[in-house]
Design an enzyme around this catalytic site. Structure first.
Site, PDB file in Angstrom:
ATOM      1  N   GLU A  48       7.901   2.443  14.706  1.00 15.67           N
ATOM      2  CA  GLU A  48       8.772   2.864  13.612  1.00 15.67           C
ATOM      3  C   GLU A  48       8.769   4.380  13.550  1.00 15.67           C
ATOM      4  O   GLU A  48       7.743   5.013  13.744  1.00 15.67           O
ATOM      5  CB  GLU A  48       8.256   2.300  12.281  1.00 15.67           C
ATOM      6  CG  GLU A  48       8.367   0.785  12.235  1.00 15.67           C
ATOM      7  CD  GLU A  48       8.148   0.205  10.840  1.00 15.67           C
ATOM      8  OE1 GLU A  48       8.982  -0.576  10.397  1.00 15.67           O
ATOM      9  OE2 GLU A  48       7.136   0.550  10.211  1.00 15.67           O
ATOM     10  N   ASN A  92       0.806  -1.239   0.000  1.00 19.82           N
ATOM     11  CA  ASN A  92       0.000   0.000   0.000  1.00 19.82           C
ATOM     12  C   ASN A  92       0.835   1.283   0.000  1.00 19.82           C
ATOM     13  O   ASN A  92       0.416   2.283  -0.556  1.00 19.82           O
ATOM     14  CB  ASN A  92      -1.033  -0.004   1.126  1.00 19.82           C
ATOM     15  CG  ASN A  92      -0.446  -0.160   2.499  1.00 19.82           C
ATOM     16  OD1 ASN A  92       0.731  -0.518   2.653  1.00 19.82           O
ATOM     17  ND2 ASN A  92      -1.234   0.095   3.514  1.00 19.82           N
TER      18      ASN A  92
END
Ligand code: ADP
Length: 479
Positions: free
Chosen positions: A459, A152
């Site tokens: 992250e 994506n």
């Protein structure tokens, strides 16, 4: 466009799969084959792993400033090639060019951020409580990593993992999603050009993810897995990592609640909904999946959202003026269709959209459903498409309970003008991230990640590099 890279990238060289296999890459806007890329098997994966293992010791000794400069140069090269990379991404993934350009900038920013982090890895020196022993503390790269990315955000999911791995001094094997290998291969080309030593990054494109990844995770030489994808695959990989105790970062699925209180600024809430729902055609783990709107404003909110959604232009991402590109493939669209049918069968009203267009390509129109039954399947399934499902609520405790009633906990969105309420509800949501009066939380400087079955670790942000570092402590008695 310059030449499209379509081979495996192993030990700094472009090579074919050992058995010569290739796989097609489709254009989701036409359903036609764009090109073929190498289709790696377990043997190629072993070679990539070997290259990463061989390069690890020297890479760990490389000056942090040198690692930082490589990331910085790659950041600039990515930005210089924004148009080229955006076209490549749109052709393999479908998102409109404007969004692809936005992703290129977002992806590049991870490299800039981690180029700054590479030179800020610190250690420590201290006296232990007994007053005699000293503690020397240093940070070490965790070792060779396996990075698995989804389709994506083909470029940004790569840089979000590669950036901190390079900054920390780790080598890696990257396995991109089979639908979108071209952006990752282009990224490898850019990193090579930016001076990344051979073997630090290896890219294996494959249609056989399980066969390629499992031996690496069970082999004992890969020390870290960073995965972004579905919770189902995440569970399988966690089990594979257990045997050899591989460290993991897992960015898994979401089921984001989007809560609009009766004291919200409705313009702000509708703007926020458009971003939280329609960024990437709804194909984002951060996409708003369940809209909880206070009963007193639900009709007005639904009307305004339907108006905005209905005005969006659907078409091939490369065409000027298009807002909504195709979904990734027929399987992805089929799932969206089934979820909408199920919701309608259970009593939902379609305010706009809801009908699959004829013709080639995997298009699906922006859709708003209201009066959605809590029993509908889309309440506990990631829609991954341009469908907004609206439910109503009456009070704060009730909506918090319902919002948290899911195994996922990636992100939530809260719209209210009350500061107290905004903070109270944010704190009450069982999620890793909250958008308070905004529909966008992603930012390279912020820790991205979820709680519950949405994942492990973060992250980006200051903590992003930590996922790729170990501590070593040396005890020194001073006599
Ligand atoms: P999606 O359904 O959105 O494609 P997946 O979780 O299936 O999400 O895919 C995310 C990434 O995980 C992709 O790169 C895919 O190829 C990879 N993947 C899927 N199955 C496995 C597996 N068994 N082992 C390793 N990687 C896998």
């Amino acid at each position: 466009m310059t030449e499209v890279l379509n081979q495996l990238f192993i030990g700094g060289a472009w090579v074919d799969a050992a058995d010569g296999a290739t796989m097609p890459v489709d254009d989701p806007a036409t359903g036609e084959i764009l090109c073929h890329v190498a289709d790696a098997g377990p043997k190629d994966a072993r070679l990539a792993e070997e290259a990463a293992v061989q390069a690890q010791a020297e890479w760990a000794r490389t000056a942090p400033r040198a690692r930082s400069e490589i990331l910085r140069r790659a950041h600039e090269l990515i930005l210089e090639r924004t148009d080229e990379l955006a076209h490549l991404m749109t052709s393999e993934m479908g998102k409109p060019l404007a969004e692809a350009r936005g992703e290129v900038a977002y992806a590049a920013e991870f490299f800039r951020w981690f180029s700054e982090e590479a030179v800020r890895i610190d250690g420590g020196y201290g006296t232990l409580p007994d007053g005699r022993n000293r503690m020397l503390l240093s940070r070490r790269p965790v070792g060779p990593c396996l990075l698995i990315t989804p389709w994506n955000f083909p470029l940004a999911m790569g840089t979000r993992k590669i950036g901190p791995a390079i900054a920390a001094g780790c080598t890696m094997v990257l396995k991109p999603a089979p639908q979108t290998p071209l952006s990752s291969l282009a990224l490898a080309g850019i990193l090579k050009e930016a001076g990344l030593p051979d073997g630090v990054l290896n890219v294996v494109t494959t249609s056989r993810a399980g066969e390629v990844c499992e031996p690496l995770l069970r082999g004992g030489r890969i020390r870290k897995l960073s995965f972004t994808g579905s919770t189902g695959v995440g569970r399988i990989l966690l089990a594979q990592c257990a045997d050899t105790v591989v460290r993991t970062s897992m960015e898994l699925g979401g089921n984001a609640p989007f809560i609009v209180f009766d004291d919200a600024d409705l313009d702000v809430a509708v703007d926020g909904a458009m971003v939280a729902k329609m960024r990437n055609m709804g194909e984002a783990c951060t996409a708003a999946n369940r809209f909880f709107v206070h009963r007193s404003i639900a009709e007005e909110f639904g009307r305004r959202l339907a108006e905005r959604m209905g005005a969006l232009v659907v078409g091939p991402g490369t065409r000027d003026g298009v807002d909504v590109g195709p979904l990734i493939d027929r399987t992805g669209r089929g799932k969206v269709e089934e979820l909408v049918t199920d919701a309608v069968e259970r009593g939902a009203r379609v305010l706009v959209g809801g009908r699959t267009p004829e013709g080639p390509g995997c298009f699906y129109p922006p859709t708003v459903l209201t009066d959605v039954s809590p029993e509908s399947r889309l309440m506990d399934t990631e829609i991954f498409g341009p469908v907004a499902a609206i439910l109503t609520f009456d009070d704060e405790d009730e909506v918090l309970r319902r919002a948290n009633d899911t195994p996922w906990g990636l992100v939530g969105y809260v719209f209210t003008q009350g500061l107290d309420r905004g903070l109270r509800v944010s704190e009450g949501l069982e999620v890793g991230m909250v958008g308070l009066n905004t529909g966008l939380v992603s930012n390279p400087a912020a820790p991205f990640g979820g709680v519950k079955q949405s994942g492990l670790g973060r992250e980006g942000g200051r903590v992003g590099i930590e996922e790729f570092l170990e501590y070593q402590y040396v005890a020194v008695p001073v006599r």
